[in-house]
Design a protein around this motif. Sequence first.
Motif, PDB file in Angstrom:
ATOM      1  N   SER A  97       0.894  -1.260  -0.015  1.00  8.92           N
ATOM      2  CA  SER A  97      -0.025   0.124   0.038  1.00  8.92           C
ATOM      3  C   SER A  97       0.771   1.375   0.027  1.00  8.92           C
ATOM      4  CB  SER A  97      -0.897  -0.017   1.310  1.00  8.92           C
ATOM      5  OG  SER A  97      -1.591   1.287   1.224  1.00  8.92           O
ATOM      6  N   ARG A  98       1.889   1.274   0.785  1.00  2.00           N
ATOM      7  CA  ARG A  98       2.711   2.476   0.856  1.00  2.00           C
ATOM      8  C   ARG A  98       3.461   2.616  -0.540  1.00  2.00           C
ATOM      9  NH1 ARG A  98       6.013   3.696   6.139  1.00  2.00           N
ATOM     10  NH2 ARG A  98       3.754   4.347   6.604  1.00  2.00           N
ATOM     11  N   ASN A  99       3.972   1.568  -1.003  1.00  2.00           N
ATOM     12  CA  ASN A  99       4.632   1.790  -2.281  1.00  2.00           C
ATOM     13  C   ASN A  99       3.493   1.966  -3.440  1.00  2.00           C
ATOM     14  OD1 ASN A  99       6.956   1.351  -3.944  1.00  2.00           O
ATOM     15  ND2 ASN A  99       6.231  -0.551  -4.593  1.00  2.00           N
ATOM     16  N   GLU A 100       2.349   1.767  -3.280  1.00  2.00           N
ATOM     17  CA  GLU A 100       1.541   1.840  -4.430  1.00  2.00           C
ATOM     18  C   GLU A 100       0.853   3.640  -4.187  1.00  2.00           C
ATOM     19  OE1 GLU A 100      -3.054   0.571  -4.305  1.00  2.00           O
ATOM     20  OE2 GLU A 100      -1.876  -1.095  -4.911  1.00  2.00           O
ATOM     21  N   LEU A 101       0.859   3.908  -3.040  1.00  2.00           N
ATOM     22  CA  LEU A 101       0.317   5.169  -2.859  1.00  2.00           C
ATOM     23  C   LEU A 101       1.394   6.382  -2.698  1.00  2.00           C
ATOM     24  CD1 LEU A 101      -2.277   4.394   0.087  1.00  2.00           C
ATOM     25  CD2 LEU A 101      -2.719   5.061  -2.240  1.00  2.00           C
ATOM     26  N   MET A 102       2.563   5.933  -2.286  1.00  2.00           N
ATOM     27  CA  MET A 102       3.830   6.996  -2.354  1.00  2.00           C
ATOM     28  C   MET A 102       4.722   6.783  -3.383  1.00  2.00           C
ATOM     29  SD  MET A 102       5.929   7.934   1.014  1.00  2.00           S
ATOM     30  CE  MET A 102       7.481   6.780   0.814  1.00  2.00           C
ATOM     31  N   VAL A 103       5.279   5.551  -3.520  1.00  2.00           N
ATOM     32  CA  VAL A 103       6.651   5.565  -4.124  1.00  2.00           C
ATOM     33  C   VAL A 103       6.202   5.490  -5.776  1.00  2.00           C
ATOM     34  CG1 VAL A 103       8.585   4.002  -4.495  1.00  2.00           C
ATOM     35  CG2 VAL A 103       7.832   4.541  -2.261  1.00  2.00           C
ATOM     36  N   SER A 104       5.328   4.764  -6.152  1.00  2.00           N
ATOM     37  CA  SER A 104       5.056   4.554  -7.630  1.00  2.00           C
ATOM     38  C   SER A 104       4.654   5.786  -8.199  1.00  2.00           C
ATOM     39  CB  SER A 104       3.858   3.419  -7.693  1.00  2.00           C
ATOM     40  OG  SER A 104       4.565   2.197  -7.286  1.00  2.00           O
ATOM     41  N   PRO A 105       3.546   6.468  -7.398  1.00  2.00           N
ATOM     42  CA  PRO A 105       3.100   8.123  -8.164  1.00  2.00           C
ATOM     43  C   PRO A 105       4.375   8.944  -8.086  1.00  2.00           C
ATOM     44  CG  PRO A 105       1.623   7.372  -6.628  1.00  2.00           C
ATOM     45  CD  PRO A 105       2.745   6.164  -6.411  1.00  2.00           C
ATOM     46  N   ALA A 106       5.493   8.809  -7.456  1.00  2.19           N
ATOM     47  CA  ALA A 106       6.377   9.686  -7.459  1.00  2.19           C
ATOM     48  C   ALA A 106       7.428   9.335  -8.471  1.00  2.19           C
ATOM     49  CB  ALA A 106       7.155   9.733  -5.973  1.00  2.19           C
ATOM     50  N   ILE A 107       7.583   7.855  -8.429  1.00  2.00           N
ATOM     51  CA  ILE A 107       8.487   7.649  -9.704  1.00  2.00           C
ATOM     52  C   ILE A 107       8.050   7.869 -10.898  1.00  2.00           C
ATOM     53  CG2 ILE A 107       9.254   5.427 -10.903  1.00  2.00           C
ATOM     54  CD1 ILE A 107       9.609   4.308  -8.006  1.00  2.00           C
ATOM     55  N   LYS A 108       6.794   7.907 -11.114  1.00  2.00           N
ATOM     56  CA  LYS A 108       5.881   8.085 -12.322  1.00  2.00           C
ATOM     57  C   LYS A 108       5.789   9.649 -12.621  1.00  2.00           C
ATOM     58  CE  LYS A 108       1.654   7.873 -15.023  1.00  2.00           C
ATOM     59  NZ  LYS A 108       0.118   7.606 -14.387  1.00  2.00           N
ATOM     60  N   GLU A 109       5.754  10.437 -11.925  1.00  2.00           N
ATOM     61  CA  GLU A 109       5.660  11.815 -11.974  1.00  2.00           C
ATOM     62  C   GLU A 109       6.996  12.759 -11.860  1.00  2.00           C
ATOM     63  OE1 GLU A 109       2.233  13.397  -9.890  1.00  2.00           O
ATOM     64  OE2 GLU A 109       1.360  11.554  -9.972  1.00  2.00           O
ATOM     65  N   LEU A 110       7.831  12.223 -11.308  1.00  2.00           N
ATOM     66  CA  LEU A 110       9.043  12.957 -11.033  1.00  2.00           C
ATOM     67  C   LEU A 110      10.001  13.322 -12.317  1.00  2.00           C
ATOM     68  CD1 LEU A 110      10.214  11.840  -7.501  1.00  2.00           C
ATOM     69  CD2 LEU A 110       9.651  14.108  -8.226  1.00  2.00           C
ATOM     70  N   PRO A 111      10.051  12.334 -12.929  1.00  2.00           N
ATOM     71  CA  PRO A 111      10.928  12.632 -14.277  1.00  2.00           C
ATOM     72  C   PRO A 111      10.367  13.997 -15.094  1.00  2.00           C
ATOM     73  CG  PRO A 111      10.885  10.285 -14.334  1.00  2.00           C
ATOM     74  CD  PRO A 111       9.807  10.984 -13.122  1.00  2.00           C
ATOM     75  N   ALA A 112       9.075  14.125 -15.065  1.00  2.52           N
ATOM     76  CA  ALA A 112       8.466  15.487 -15.956  1.00  2.52           C
ATOM     77  C   ALA A 112       8.751  16.442 -15.030  1.00  2.52           C
ATOM     78  CB  ALA A 112       7.232  15.128 -16.050  1.00  2.52           C
ATOM     79  N   ILE A 113       9.086  16.463 -13.752  1.00  3.32           N
ATOM     80  CA  ILE A 113       8.836  17.529 -13.056  1.00  3.32           C
ATOM     81  C   ILE A 113      10.467  18.164 -12.968  1.00  3.32           C
ATOM     82  CG2 ILE A 113       9.045  18.374 -10.423  1.00  3.32           C
ATOM     83  CD1 ILE A 113       6.690  16.626 -10.106  1.00  3.32           C
ATOM     84  N   ILE A 114      11.325  17.031 -12.726  1.00  5.79           N
ATOM     85  CA  ILE A 114      12.798  17.165 -13.230  1.00  5.79           C
ATOM     86  C   ILE A 114      13.177  17.924 -14.512  1.00  5.79           C
ATOM     87  CG2 ILE A 114      15.076  16.034 -13.389  1.00  5.79           C
ATOM     88  CD1 ILE A 114      13.944  14.144 -11.361  1.00  5.79           C
ATOM     89  N   GLU A 115      12.537  17.608 -15.602  1.00  9.37           N
ATOM     90  CA  GLU A 115      12.543  18.265 -16.710  1.00  9.37           C
ATOM     91  C   GLU A 115      12.247  19.670 -16.787  1.00  9.37           C
ATOM     92  OE1 GLU A 115      14.331  17.380 -19.578  1.00  9.37           O
ATOM     93  OE2 GLU A 115      14.972  15.891 -18.303  1.00  9.37           O
ATOM     94  N   ILE A 116      11.174  19.825 -16.258  1.00 10.51           N
ATOM     95  CA  ILE A 116      10.616  21.410 -16.175  1.00 10.51           C
ATOM     96  C   ILE A 116      11.401  22.115 -15.344  1.00 10.51           C
ATOM     97  CG2 ILE A 116       8.860  22.819 -15.082  1.00 10.51           C
ATOM     98  CD1 ILE A 116       6.794  20.357 -15.658  1.00 10.51           C
ATOM     99  N   CYS A 117      12.030  21.757 -14.282  1.00 13.75           N
ATOM    100  CA  CYS A 117      12.924  22.334 -13.447  1.00 13.75           C
ATOM    101  C   CYS A 117      14.393  22.555 -14.272  1.00 13.75           C
ATOM    102  CB  CYS A 117      13.407  21.409 -11.956  1.00 13.75           C
ATOM    103  SG  CYS A 117      14.287  22.269 -10.982  1.00 13.75           S
ATOM    104  N   LYS A 118      14.709  21.724 -15.072  1.00 12.09           N
ATOM    105  CA  LYS A 118      15.963  21.724 -15.840  1.00 12.09           C
ATOM    106  C   LYS A 118      16.063  22.884 -16.828  1.00 12.09           C
ATOM    107  CE  LYS A 118      18.035  17.101 -15.325  1.00 12.09           C
ATOM    108  NZ  LYS A 118      18.284  15.700 -16.321  1.00 12.09           N
ATOM    109  N   ASN A 119      14.677  22.949 -17.163  1.00 14.18           N
ATOM    110  CA  ASN A 119      14.356  24.017 -18.326  1.00 14.18           C
ATOM    111  C   ASN A 119      14.089  25.319 -17.834  1.00 14.18           C
ATOM    112  OD1 ASN A 119      14.572  22.124 -20.339  1.00 14.18           O
ATOM    113  ND2 ASN A 119      12.528  21.425 -20.099  1.00 14.18           N
TER     114      ASN A 119
END
Length: 163
Positions: A97-119
């Motif tokens: 449950s913790r992996n499903e609710l916290m970790v998986s969404p972060a792994i899915k969404e963070l690359p796009a956030i990192i790209e925005i930040c890099k730009n």
Amino acid sequence: MESAKKEFENLVYQGIKSQGLDELCSKLLSIIYSEPNLLTLEDLSTMTGYSFSAVSAAMKMLSGIKVVEKAKKAGSKKYYFSIQRDMLTMTIKAVKSRNELMVSPAIKELPAIIEICKNRNAEDSEELLKIIEDYYQQMIALDLIFKNLVEFTEKIQTEVIKK
């Protein structure tokens, strides 16, 4: 027997509370765990001394994160609550449950956030980028830890059941 039940309930309460849950949720879980019968919201309110609405809100949250199970009996409008009494299964469900609710969404969404930040060319974006990238690496590590923990716990569970 009542003394042994209260001592056991307190031991379960302390263990659950150490996992970061608040007093009411810890108390509810320890009561449900140590009670052989299904309990209603009214039962839990009486047993804890908390208001019906406080117990109802806590149980809604606990059933939402799949720590407790709720069901209706035929012909009744009341919900009855139970808990998985197999601590290994309970641990596996909590980790998943913790992996499903916290970790998986972060792994899915963070690359796009990192790209925005890099730009971004803002002065503070470099520090923010470092914080976000570190968090992303931690989520990747937690994902691996949680998956290995579940696999290891399931293996141990199988070995314990064989005995």
